[in-house]
Design an enzyme around this catalytic site. Structure first.
Site: not given
Ligand SMILES: Cc1cc2nc3c(=O)[nH]c(=O)nc-3n(C[C@H](O)[C@H](O)[C@H](O)COP(=O)(O)OP(=O)(O)OC[C@H]3O[C@@H](n4cnc5c(N)ncnc54)[C@H](O)[C@@H]3O)c2cc1C
Ligand code: FES
Lengths: 256, 637
Positions: B330, B441
């Protein structure tokens, strides 16, 4: 864009509420509906008035916090859309809009447009789960699940628990919500052992929470922002019947 | 203060087993005698509360939303990693460990990351057992997709709603415990302070958001799973209510805050459209599996996208990073987008956007396949922008999304305050200077289901905890302080709304402590933020009263904390004279514009100690050692 807003104002659960009108001169088509209300609230605070309370969090249509009636329609005029995802380009200059909270005995008003939906949590607590304590699981691929079943379970599991179904239903029934959870778990092999008892307990609690019965009107499906289908109510009724039958015949709700 | 990471000894693959074996256990009958407070009901807090209650502890769980099911984790879209190697593409625990340490630009603790990779495998099994409807192949086995920074397919997903489904799994486990009376749930309740007695965390001060009542809750240990602090930037992909109040106030009670400047800018968000904008919407990274990112080759090319021929498009990620292409991590993808826009090649009205184009995939796979994979994301995009991404390319731009920094914790997930444990995004532990997609997560659930339940037991079994009561002077002091500061906010009655301060803070941080930072900009921000804070405390206008449902007051308290945390972020960024992961200092880059680390001097965790209001915080360093993955210049070429 200029709008006239009539908004339900109620200071707390115990106080009486009433509609109050506001002229909103600074809306524009790129805003979301909640951003338009943010602008209104900034103006109200500036004037020393109490801003309008409404629940919201993700503003992406997934957390299920937001929701109220716009001109009598839960989540407003666009189908398959939560209020936070509704944009002002769907309104026009001069529109007059009535904003009211979800109305149901089971959802007492907290303040203005915010309501208490904890009855939904209690329905889930009654059986909306698979009993599988942490650490006991077998390999994820040990049970093959047909793609179609898993997709259908996902369709039902997409419910965000916003309460629009209850607000839209003339009986204030929670059947779409309850049926969605029962279907999600009941469509999967993991959900089978507790399937009957689950339906039995969840439906009973929904009644105790003063939600009404389903009379197949279908308003819930029409306003559901996640397009949950009425089919889930049929599944719920079937599982409930099986559950009550087995319970009466003494073999217990669970196990079936 | 010296920081002890309590990293177990032995080979990395044995450390967690050794730790579990060495940790003391609480016998089953005694668990009932202990009480634990869990603040947060997201993936981390929800899974922890459910598991602790299953084990037999008395749990009280808190969240500010009206139900635990709405925690911000619900919004995660793309997926969760697990080193299952179901695809037979060469994945392994070691590879996930390697990718995560490298992706974090060698600023994470190896032992923690290895444990995370090990546990990833159990998480997916646990979630399947709970009924999480993960995507499946036609044969009925679990499906995978790829995420940035990895060359294997190890991401499990449930359409574009993975966070929702995982959270509903944790929520159902939690609901079962609430139903059975083992968890006392407090929704619409905000933690305002931590109660520390005799050096140990023993409870919290909370505010009931409906009645406004401020109360004390006591326990034998406190767990914070309160999420990240991305909302310092005002505009972020976080939910509107996400805040740093719980961790910040714990910080002020003595918990060190680590790496505050490590924030993640996500490359694929819907661009800002106006100044009334209240938040930014993420378009999942999974879209980069099938979407191609490009800008016009020439500056100022204002033609509509389908009028720009192939030869005049620049697929800059595919060009610069041939082996990872559109799936670079990212930080790399975001910086490249920024550079293209800075060069004047940005698209859309504002010029702050790049294209994410599905035309080729639609042609190759058919529209139905693309719809099946990303249907809900496409709809969301259409709803917000009014444009149909099946027909025109999406416009995207980077936005703040995740915070790698957070409260410092040791290997046991315990902060520098004994008895205060921090899990999920709220801690700093596993992602170093940059988090890989689909790993948050994984971390939240690893912490909550599988790590904390062991380490918390060890704490309870090894400490003798005296009974405390709400009459204790430390309780009274904390309670008094919370109600005084609430009253103070309401009494200012100035001219500017809370949001206007928050927006201004966000702009300062975005400009100076965002995607690219410079010493000069950071020094400027370090002037501006304290000045803004001062103005806030003399000129903010908060509507309503203390003892009612008051959303304006809730926001004010949170923004007051952001105004302090924002300053620390800049301080930390200024102190770190290197570039690493999401922390890009323009002064430190390679000739071709990649982040240039300085391992000699900065291979450490920067943990900050609160020294009192308006006092400079003190930096404490935890050195990082790399025994397995040797630091190298990250290359995705
Ligand atoms: C749009 C979006 C998409 C994402 N997609 C992915 C993805 O695909 N894969 C991935 O791995 N990660 C993803 N992430 C990151 C990931 O979702 C989060 O990092 C993760 O869910 C955080 O979980 P958590 O349990 O730590 O905190 P949260 O889910 O944020 O929960 C915080 C909890 O703490 C409570 N709380 C906070 N403050 C207080 C307070 N003061 N008092 C009381 N309660 C409080 C809240 O009520 C809430 O219950 C995404 C993030 C965003 C924003
Ligand atoms: S605010 Fe989350 S669904 Fe609308």
């Amino acid at each position: 864009m200029k709008l006239t807003l009539h908004i339900w104002r109620q200071r707390s659960t115990s106080e009486k509420g009433r509609m109050v009108s506001y002229e909103m001169a600074d809306a524009n088509e790129h805003m979301s509906f909640l951003e338009m209300l943010d602008v209104l609230n900034e103006q109200l605070i500036g004037r020393g008035d109490d801003p309008v309370a409404f629940d919201h969090d993700c503003r992406e249509g997934i957390c299920g916090s937001c929701g109220f009636m716009i001109n009598g329609i839960a989540h407003g005029p666009r189908s398959g859309t939560t209020i936070c995802q509704l944009h002002m380009r769907h309104f026009k200059n001069g529109d007059e809009l009535w904003l009211e909270p979800w109305r149901a005995t089971a959802f007492p008003i907290v303040k203005d447009l915010a309501v208490n939906r904890s009855a939904f949590d209690r329905i889930i607590q009654a059986g909306g789960y698979i009993t599988t304590p942490t650490g006991n699981a077998i390999d994820g691929n040990a049970i093959a699940i047909p793609k179609e079943d898993s997709e259908r379970a996902m369709d039902a599991a997409a419910c965000i628990g916003c309460g629009a179904c209850v607000a839209a239903c003339p009986n204030a029934s929670a059947s779409l919500f309850t049926g969605a959870k029962i279907s999600h778990l009941g469509l999967l092999p993991q959900g089978q052992p507790e399937r009957n008892g689950r339906a039995l307990r969840m439906v009973q609690i929904a009644q105790e929470e003063t939600f009404g019965n389903c009379t197949n009107i279908g308003e819930c499906e029409a306003v559901c922002p996640k397009n949950i289908s009425l089919e889930v109510i049929a599944r719920m009724n079937r599982d409930f019947l099986r559950g009550s039958f087995l319970w009466r015949s003494g073999s217990g709700g669970d196990g079936g | 203060m010296r920081l002890d990471s309590k990293t177990p000894s032995g080979p990395v693959e044995k450390r967690w087993d050794n730790c579990k074996f060495e940790n003391k256990l609480v016998n089953p009958a005694n668990k009932r005698k202990y009480s634990v407070i869990v603040v947060g009901s997201g993936l981390a807090g929800g899974s922890a509360a459910a598991t602790l209650a299953e084990l037999g502890y008395n749990v009280k769980c808190f969240c500010f939303q009206d139900t635990p099911r709405r925690a911000h984790s619900i919004a995660a879209q793309g997926g969760i990693n697990a080193a299952k190697n179901y695809q037979n593409d060469g994945d392994s625990i070691y590879r996930l460990f390697y990718d995560t340490v490298k992706g974090g630009d060698f600023r994470a603790r190896e032992s923690n990351v290895y444990r995370l990779a090990q546990i990833s495998v159990n998480i997916v099994d646990q979630c399947v057992a709970q009924g999480v409807p993960f995507a499946r192949e036609y044969g009925g086995t679990l499906a995978n997709r790829s995420f940035g920074g990895a060359q294997v397919s190890r991401t499990f997903y449930a359409r574009g709603q993975t966070g929702q489904q995982l959270l509903l799994g944790a929520y159902s486990a939690l609901s079962r415990q609430i139903g059975e009376g083992r968890v006392e749930m407090h929704p619409r309740t905000e933690m305002l302070d931590l109660i520390v007695i005799d050096g140990k965390a023993r409870g919290i001060v909370s505010r009931n958001l409906i009645s406004g009542q401020i109360e004390i809750h006591l326990a034998d240990a406190v767990v914070l799973g309160t999420g990240g602090y991305g909302n310092v930037f005002y505009l972020s992909t976080n939910a509107k209510g996400s805040n740093a109040t719980a961790i910040w106030r714990a910080h002020k009670r003595g918990a060190l805050f680590a790496n505050p400047c490590y924030t993640q800018i996500h490359p694929t968000c819907i661009p800002v459209s106006g100044d009334y904008q209240s938040k930014l919407t993420l378009m999942s990274e999974s879209l980069r599996n099938d979407g191609r990112i490009w800008v016009p080759l020439n500056k100022g090319d204002k033609r509509v996208p389908d009028q720009i021929p192939e030869s005049e498009r620049d697929y800059y990620l595919e060009r610069r990073y041939p082996s990872f292409g559109n799936l670079v991590p990212r930080d790399v993808a975001s910086r490249n987008a920024k550079n293209c826009c800075d060069e004047g090649r940005g698209v859309g009205e504002t010029g702050l956007g790049v294209y994410l184009d599905f035309a080729e995939s639609i042609q190759r796979l058919g529209q139905h396949v693309v719809r099946e994979r990303y249907g809900n994301l496409f709809e969301m995009y259409e709803r917000i922008t009014g444009e149909d991404p099946y027909k025109v390319p999406m416009r995207i731009y980077p936005a703040i999304h995740y915070t790698m920094g957070g409260l410092w914790v040791d290997y046991q997930l315990q902060s520098t305050i004994p008895g205060l444990f921090v899990i999920g995004e709220a801690n700093f532990s596993d992602h170093g200077a940059n988090r890989l997609g689909a790993s948050a997560l994984m971390q939240g659930l690893a912490d909550g289901y599988f790590i904390l339940p062991y380490t918390l037991g060890n704490y309870l079994a090894s400490n003798k905890l005296e009974k405390v009561s709400t009459d204790h002077p430390d309780c009274k002091q904390a309670l008094e302080q919370a109600s005084v500061s609430t009253k103070k906010l309401l009494a200012i009655n100035g001219k500017r709304t809370v949001d206007s301060f928050h927006r201004e803070l966000g702009k300062i941080i975005w400009d100076h402590c965002g995607m690219a930072r410079t010493g000069e900009g950071l020094r400027e921000a370090l002037q501006q933020v304290p000045a803004l804070r001062q103005e806030f405390w003399s000129n903010v206008k908060v509507a309503g009263g203390p003892e009612e449902f008051n959303q304006s007051l809730e926001k004010a308290g949170r923004v007051a904390d952001f105004l302090e945390l924002g300053e620390l972020m800049c301080r930390d960024a200024l102190e770190r004279n290197e570039s690493c992961g999401g922390h890009f200092r323009e002064e430190y880059q390679t000739p071709d514009g990649e982040a240039l680390r300085n391992d000699e001097e900065y291979s450490y965790v920067a943990a900050w100690e609160w020294k009192g209001p308006n006092q400079a915080q003190e930096l404490v360093k935890e050195p990082l050692n790399f025994e397995y993955v040797h630091p190298s210049q990250r290359s995705y070429k």
